[in-house]
Design a protein around this motif. Structure first.
Motif, PDB file in Angstrom:
ATOM      1  N   MET A  69     -26.259   4.837 -28.352  1.00  0.00           N
ATOM      2  CA  MET A  69     -25.761   5.135 -27.024  1.00  0.00           C
ATOM      3  C   MET A  69     -24.247   4.915 -27.023  1.00  0.00           C
ATOM      4  O   MET A  69     -23.765   3.939 -27.577  1.00  0.00           O
ATOM      5  CB  MET A  69     -26.422   4.225 -25.991  1.00  0.00           C
ATOM      6  N   GLN A  70     -23.535   5.826 -26.410  1.00  0.00           N
ATOM      7  CA  GLN A  70     -22.078   5.755 -26.343  1.00  0.00           C
ATOM      8  C   GLN A  70     -21.650   5.174 -24.992  1.00  0.00           C
ATOM      9  O   GLN A  70     -22.322   5.381 -23.987  1.00  0.00           O
ATOM     10  CB  GLN A  70     -21.484   7.153 -26.503  1.00  0.00           C
ATOM     11  N   GLU A  71     -20.523   4.480 -24.980  1.00  0.00           N
ATOM     12  CA  GLU A  71     -19.967   3.916 -23.753  1.00  0.00           C
ATOM     13  C   GLU A  71     -18.486   4.197 -23.687  1.00  0.00           C
ATOM     14  O   GLU A  71     -17.817   4.366 -24.711  1.00  0.00           O
ATOM     15  CB  GLU A  71     -20.150   2.395 -23.711  1.00  0.00           C
ATOM     16  N   SER A  72     -17.963   4.225 -22.457  1.00  0.00           N
ATOM     17  CA  SER A  72     -16.520   4.259 -22.243  1.00  0.00           C
ATOM     18  C   SER A  72     -16.237   3.633 -20.894  1.00  0.00           C
ATOM     19  O   SER A  72     -17.115   3.583 -20.025  1.00  0.00           O
ATOM     20  CB  SER A  72     -15.981   5.691 -22.320  1.00  0.00           C
ATOM     21  N   LYS A  73     -15.034   3.114 -20.724  1.00  0.00           N
ATOM     22  CA  LYS A  73     -14.633   2.487 -19.459  1.00  0.00           C
ATOM     23  C   LYS A  73     -14.071   3.533 -18.517  1.00  0.00           C
ATOM     24  O   LYS A  73     -13.521   4.550 -18.940  1.00  0.00           O
ATOM     25  CB  LYS A  73     -13.554   1.436 -19.696  1.00  0.00           C
ATOM     26  N   VAL A  74     -14.174   3.262 -17.225  1.00  0.00           N
ATOM     27  CA  VAL A  74     -13.577   4.104 -16.200  1.00  0.00           C
ATOM     28  C   VAL A  74     -12.322   3.399 -15.699  1.00  0.00           C
ATOM     29  O   VAL A  74     -12.354   2.204 -15.383  1.00  0.00           O
ATOM     30  CB  VAL A  74     -14.568   4.339 -15.026  1.00  0.00           C
ATOM     31  N   THR A  75     -11.215   4.132 -15.634  1.00  0.00           N
ATOM     32  CA  THR A  75      -9.959   3.553 -15.171  1.00  0.00           C
ATOM     33  C   THR A  75      -9.943   3.482 -13.646  1.00  0.00           C
ATOM     34  O   THR A  75     -10.837   4.016 -12.983  1.00  0.00           O
ATOM     35  CB  THR A  75      -8.755   4.405 -15.630  1.00  0.00           C
ATOM     36  N   THR A  76      -8.913   2.845 -13.098  1.00  0.00           N
ATOM     37  CA  THR A  76      -8.775   2.753 -11.642  1.00  0.00           C
ATOM     38  C   THR A  76      -8.576   4.127 -11.011  1.00  0.00           C
ATOM     39  O   THR A  76      -8.816   4.305  -9.830  1.00  0.00           O
ATOM     40  CB  THR A  76      -7.583   1.847 -11.260  1.00  0.00           C
ATOM     41  N   LYS A  77      -8.155   5.107 -11.804  1.00  0.00           N
ATOM     42  CA  LYS A  77      -8.006   6.481 -11.315  1.00  0.00           C
ATOM     43  C   LYS A  77      -9.291   7.299 -11.474  1.00  0.00           C
ATOM     44  O   LYS A  77      -9.319   8.481 -11.198  1.00  0.00           O
ATOM     45  CB  LYS A  77      -6.872   7.196 -12.057  1.00  0.00           C
ATOM     46  N   GLY A  78     -10.371   6.666 -11.936  1.00  0.00           N
ATOM     47  CA  GLY A  78     -11.640   7.367 -12.120  1.00  0.00           C
ATOM     48  C   GLY A  78     -11.703   8.180 -13.392  1.00  0.00           C
ATOM     49  O   GLY A  78     -12.560   9.040 -13.555  1.00  0.00           O
ATOM     50  N   GLN A  79     -10.812   7.912 -14.335  1.00  0.00           N
ATOM     51  CA  GLN A  79     -10.788   8.661 -15.589  1.00  0.00           C
ATOM     52  C   GLN A  79     -11.489   7.882 -16.694  1.00  0.00           C
ATOM     53  O   GLN A  79     -11.579   6.663 -16.645  1.00  0.00           O
ATOM     54  CB  GLN A  79      -9.338   8.930 -16.001  1.00  0.00           C
ATOM     55  N   THR A  80     -11.986   8.616 -17.678  1.00  0.00           N
ATOM     56  CA  THR A  80     -12.608   8.003 -18.840  1.00  0.00           C
ATOM     57  C   THR A  80     -12.334   8.884 -20.051  1.00  0.00           C
ATOM     58  O   THR A  80     -11.970  10.040 -19.908  1.00  0.00           O
ATOM     59  CB  THR A  80     -14.131   7.807 -18.643  1.00  0.00           C
ATOM     60  N   THR A  81     -12.506   8.329 -21.213  1.00  0.00           N
ATOM     61  CA  THR A  81     -12.382   9.093 -22.450  1.00  0.00           C
ATOM     62  C   THR A  81     -13.777   9.324 -22.994  1.00  0.00           C
ATOM     63  O   THR A  81     -14.546   8.376 -23.167  1.00  0.00           O
ATOM     64  CB  THR A  81     -11.538   8.317 -23.484  1.00  0.00           C
ATOM     65  N   LEU A  82     -14.107  10.587 -23.248  1.00  0.00           N
ATOM     66  CA  LEU A  82     -15.404  10.883 -23.852  1.00  0.00           C
ATOM     67  C   LEU A  82     -15.359  10.446 -25.312  1.00  0.00           C
ATOM     68  O   LEU A  82     -14.427  10.780 -26.039  1.00  0.00           O
ATOM     69  CB  LEU A  82     -15.704  12.380 -23.778  1.00  0.00           C
ATOM     70  N   PRO A  83     -16.366   9.712 -25.757  1.00  0.00           N
ATOM     71  CA  PRO A  83     -16.398   9.289 -27.162  1.00  0.00           C
ATOM     72  C   PRO A  83     -16.382  10.497 -28.108  1.00  0.00           C
ATOM     73  O   PRO A  83     -16.872  11.574 -27.763  1.00  0.00           O
ATOM     74  CB  PRO A  83     -17.722   8.528 -27.269  1.00  0.00           C
ATOM     75  N   LYS A  84     -15.817  10.303 -29.278  1.00  0.00           N
ATOM     76  CA  LYS A  84     -15.672  11.387 -30.252  1.00  0.00           C
ATOM     77  C   LYS A  84     -16.999  12.055 -30.575  1.00  0.00           C
ATOM     78  O   LYS A  84     -17.083  13.276 -30.657  1.00  0.00           O
ATOM     79  CB  LYS A  84     -15.020  10.862 -31.536  1.00  0.00           C
ATOM     80  N   ASP A  85     -18.066  11.271 -30.738  1.00  0.00           N
ATOM     81  CA  ASP A  85     -19.376  11.848 -31.040  1.00  0.00           C
ATOM     82  C   ASP A  85     -19.842  12.798 -29.934  1.00  0.00           C
ATOM     83  O   ASP A  85     -20.459  13.821 -30.205  1.00  0.00           O
ATOM     84  CB  ASP A  85     -20.430  10.756 -31.238  1.00  0.00           C
TER      85      ASP A  85
END
Length: 80
Positions: A1-17
Motif C-alpha cells: 500500500m502506498q502513502e503520501s502526505k497532504v499539504t496545508t494547500k490540499g496537495q500531495t505527491t503521487l508515489p512513483k509506483d
C-alpha cells in the motif's frame, strides 16, 4: 500500500509506483471518482483516444445524419 502526505494547500505527491501504473507524466490531467467514501484516481484521456471505441467488425460506419434520423424516428415512434 502506498502513502503520501497532504499539504496545508490540499496537495500531495503521487508515489512513483502509482504514477508508473497509471502512466502519469508531468502535465497530465487526473479525474477523481468518489465511490462510497473512497476515491478512484484515473488518468484523463484526450477525446481523440475514443476514436473507434464503438467499432464493430463487419459493421459499416454510420453518418451523423443517419444517427439523427434514427433518433427522430425513435422519438416519434409511439408503437409501445
Amino acid at each position: 500500500m502506498q502513502e503520501s502526505k497532504v499539504t496545508t494547500k490540499g496537495q500531495t505527491t503521487l508515489p512513483k509506483d502509482v504514477r508508473t501504473a497509471l502512466r502519469i507524466k508531468s502535465g497530465d490531467k487526473l479525474r477523481y471518482l468518489l465511490l462510497d467514501g473512497e476515491v478512484r484516481i484515473l488518468r484523463a484521456r484526450p477525446i481523440r483516444d475514443l476514436k473507434g471505441v464503438l467499432k464493430r467488425s463487419g459493421q459499416a460506419p454510420v453518418s451523423l445524419g443517419a444517427m439523427e434520423e434514427a433518433i427522430a424516428e425513435g422519438a416519434t415512434n409511439t408503437s409501445e
